[in-house]
Design a protein around this motif. Structure first.
Motif: not given
Length: 444
Positions: A213-222, A239, A241
């Motif tokens: 649920s924390q992935f951003d609009a680019n389907n990425t989590w850091r 990172t 993706t």
């Protein structure tokens, strides 16, 4: 009589033979038509050559792939017509192998009627019972070969990447990791394949499902993770993706970078920024943040926050009589004594030269507050040896203020505790003659 009967029999035989020949010829004609239909419409390029490699037959698929009509190529040498010069010797050897052994295979470049270069896969078979003819079957694999080449390039790039990289299948199970990943020398790296990415990075698969649920609009989590390794715990910058194709998840790609040394350096810098270099106590810049958060928690819980403002009495005498090194040792040891008698959750701050502030939350009443006061005062009064022959027993003035009793915010609370400290200092000077500092010297 026999001669008379023989003539009709011969006529019958001839009639039967004629009828059979007509039927056989029709079947042969139909079979030949079917053969030519299969030959012409085959999805592969079918080319028949003689023992000199001259083209005898050339089907429609060959016309589509190479561009020439069958009437244009009959009698042409197939090698000279469609094979680049640099590949001709190889193709001749492949055709010779088919002539000698009956079959051969190859993949090589070819030339079309327009002069463009394509890449084909070939299967060559010698026709049995013929005069050395070979049927050559070709499939244009230029697009698939380019795709394969592209995949090989990407695979080489992944293998040669400086960062550790691994990716998963659509279920999140890890199926590839590059050399840089194994160079991290993590304890569990040999068990990576087939392990779910959530379990590998975050111990629990449920944690990873929550992370989605924390992935951003680019389907990425850091973020960062800690992993045990042969050289101790490593801190990894990660990172993640999520890769989608037509709205369907196909893979997760993880890019990991070892930031252990950087993180240690940042922690050291952070500690230097937030702590007093002499005593190791929190400095006044960091106190404001701690105090603000404590007041916020107090508003939610309804429990009081206490602030103890401490000023060592006659500290200047130590520096003047015994030197600044003795004064520094006294400050360090007093800080240790105070920290030793408090909880790890309590905050000890060196606020100025010989001033300290102690922040304690969850005050349970007057008796609790008095106990803390007495404990801090006793810790300050502990004898401290500053050299082989001298011990100092320091005393201090301590002011106490409570939130929300004496202030409504952090700045007001510090001011209230400071004023309470000065009030106590003034009273001590009025009631107790001489400096409130005791020196026990031996070997006098």
């Amino acid at each position: 009589m026999i001669e008379f009967l023989a003539i009709p029999s011969l006529v019958v035989v001839l009639a039967v033979w004629v009828i059979y020949s007509i039927i056989l010829n029709r079947r042969l004609t139909e079979a030949k038509a079917r053969y030519w239909q299969f030959f012409s419409d085959a999805p592969l390029a079918l080319i028949v050559v003689d023992k000199y490699h001259r083209i005898i037959e050339w089907n429609q698929t060959a016309e589509i792939i190479f561009g020439w009509q069958s009437t244009e190529v009959k009698g042409e040498n197939i090698v000279e017509l469609i094979v680049p010069v640099f590949d001709q010797a190889h193709v001749i050897s492949v055709l010779q192998k088919a002539a000698d052994e009956g079959i051969s295979y190859s993949k090589n470049y070819n030339i079309t009627e327009r002069g463009s270069e394509i890449f084909c896969e070939w299967r060559n078979r010698r026709l049995e019972g013929g005069k050395g003819e070979i049927v050559c079957m070709a499939q244009d694999i230029t697009v698939s070969q380019k795709t394969l080449d592209e995949l090989n390039k990407r695979s080489s790039a992944l293998e040669g990447a400086g960062d550790a990289i691994f990716y998963t299948d659509s279920k999140g199970l890890i199926e590839f990791a590059n050399r840089s990943f194994f160079a991290l020398e993590l304890d569990d790296q040999n068990d990576i394949y087939g392990t779910h990415i959530g379990r590998y990075l975050f111990q629990e698969r449920l944690t990873f499902n929550t992370l989605l649920s924390q992935f951003d609009a680019n389907n990425t989590w850091r973020g960062t993770v800690h992993k045990p390794s042969l050289n101790g715990e490593k801190i990894l910058s990660v990172t993640l993706t999520a890769i989608y194709h037509r709205s369907r998840l196909v893979s997760y790609i993880a890019n990991l970078h070892d930031i252990t040394q950087i993180a240690s350096h940042v922690d050291a810098l952070t500690h230097r920024v937030l702590h007093d270099p002499l005593t190791g106590a929190l400095n006044r810049n960091a106190l404001g943040d701690r105090l603000t958060h404590a007041i916020t928690r107090s508003k939610r819980s309804g429990q009081k926050v206490s602030l103890f403002f401490i000023d060592l009495n006659d500290f200047k005498l130590i520096n003047d009589r015994y030197g600044h090194e003795a004064g520094d040792r006294l400050l360090r040891d007093i800080t240790k004594n105070i920290q030793a008698c408090l909880r790890t959750s309590d905050t000890v701050c060196r606020y100025g030269g010989d001033e300290f502030i102690i922040l304690i939350e969850e005050i349970r009443g007057e008796e609790h507050l008095q106990t803390i006061y007495d404990t801090i005062n006793a810790a300050i009064s502990e004898p401290i040896r500053i050299d082989i022959s001298t011990m100092i027993r320091a005393q201090a003035s301590i002011g106490v203020a409570l939130y929300p009793d004496h202030a409504s915010n952090a700045a007001e609370l510090i001011k209230a505790a400071d004023m309470a400290m000065y009030t106590e200092k003034k009273e001590k000077k009025l009631n107790e003659p001489g400096p409130i500092l005791y020196v026990d010297s031996h070997n006098r």
